[in-house]
Design a protein around this motif. Sequence first.
Motif, mmCIF file in Angstrom:
data_model
loop_
_atom_site.group_PDB
_atom_site.id
_atom_site.type_symbol
_atom_site.label_atom_id
_atom_site.label_comp_id
_atom_site.label_asym_id
_atom_site.label_seq_id
_atom_site.Cartn_x
_atom_site.Cartn_y
_atom_site.Cartn_z
ATOM 1 N N THR A 32 0.562 -1.249 -0.126
ATOM 2 C CA THR A 32 0.016 -0.045 0.020
ATOM 3 C C THR A 32 0.941 1.427 -0.048
ATOM 4 N N GLU A 50 -6.120 9.618 5.711
ATOM 5 C CA GLU A 50 -5.478 8.280 5.418
ATOM 6 C C GLU A 50 -5.227 7.536 6.783
ATOM 7 N N TYR A 53 -7.302 4.663 8.299
ATOM 8 C CA TYR A 53 -7.283 3.310 7.440
ATOM 9 C C TYR A 53 -6.325 2.437 8.544
ATOM 10 N N SER A 54 -5.338 3.016 8.857
ATOM 11 C CA SER A 54 -4.325 2.373 9.675
ATOM 12 C C SER A 54 -4.753 1.732 10.771
ATOM 13 N N TRP A 57 -7.899 -0.918 10.161
ATOM 14 C CA TRP A 57 -7.526 -2.118 9.528
ATOM 15 C C TRP A 57 -6.717 -2.905 10.595
ATOM 16 N N GLY A 146 -15.931 -3.243 6.916
ATOM 17 C CA GLY A 146 -14.585 -2.812 6.434
ATOM 18 C C GLY A 146 -14.495 -2.922 4.980
ATOM 19 N N ALA A 150 -14.722 -0.252 1.817
ATOM 20 C CA ALA A 150 -13.645 -0.100 1.073
ATOM 21 C C ALA A 150 -14.160 -0.512 -0.322
ATOM 22 N N HIS A 153 -15.845 2.702 -1.484
ATOM 23 C CA HIS A 153 -15.006 3.587 -1.695
ATOM 24 C C HIS A 153 -14.097 3.428 -3.070
#
Length: 165
Positions: A32, A50, A53-54, A57, A146, A150, A153
């Motif tokens: 990624t 951003e 997301y970390s 996930w 999730g 995703a 998105h």
Amino acid sequence: MKAPVPHRSWGLPVLIGGFAAIAVAAMGTTITEMGPWYQSLTQPRWAPPEAAYSIAWTLIYLFTGLAAITGWRAMPNRQGGDWIVGLFAFTGFLNIVWSLLFFHLHRPDWAAAEIVVLAVAIVVWIYIVWPRSTAAGMLLLPYLAGVVFAGYHTMMVVKLNGPFG
């Protein structure tokens, strides 16, 4: 909710499940790259930052690893346990493929199609594990949410930026 099969220990499965979840997360992270190509994409206005997301996930992978261990322990026989391990591995593989398609190959259109397969695999996993372990099934719900997020998105990125390739 049925109790876990007593003859199955926590030690080795927890180590293997934890290692596998960390390995999938690490592989996905290394693929990624939110560099110039990603930064140039028009994002939907509701896209999270951003950093979100970390965090999201990491939690999702933690819950998924726990779901795999809990579901494996709840299966009455080896065949059921093999299904849980197989679905855990398959969905992890599909997560990595999605990252490869989207970030490495710059093909969000292909990633949008692939993520549908991932969502179906998670639904199958939930369907198989839920009768034996409601807890394992519930631990998989953030994973499904999730992936659905995703996927939506990804489809919006395709719509706002396509065609690709």
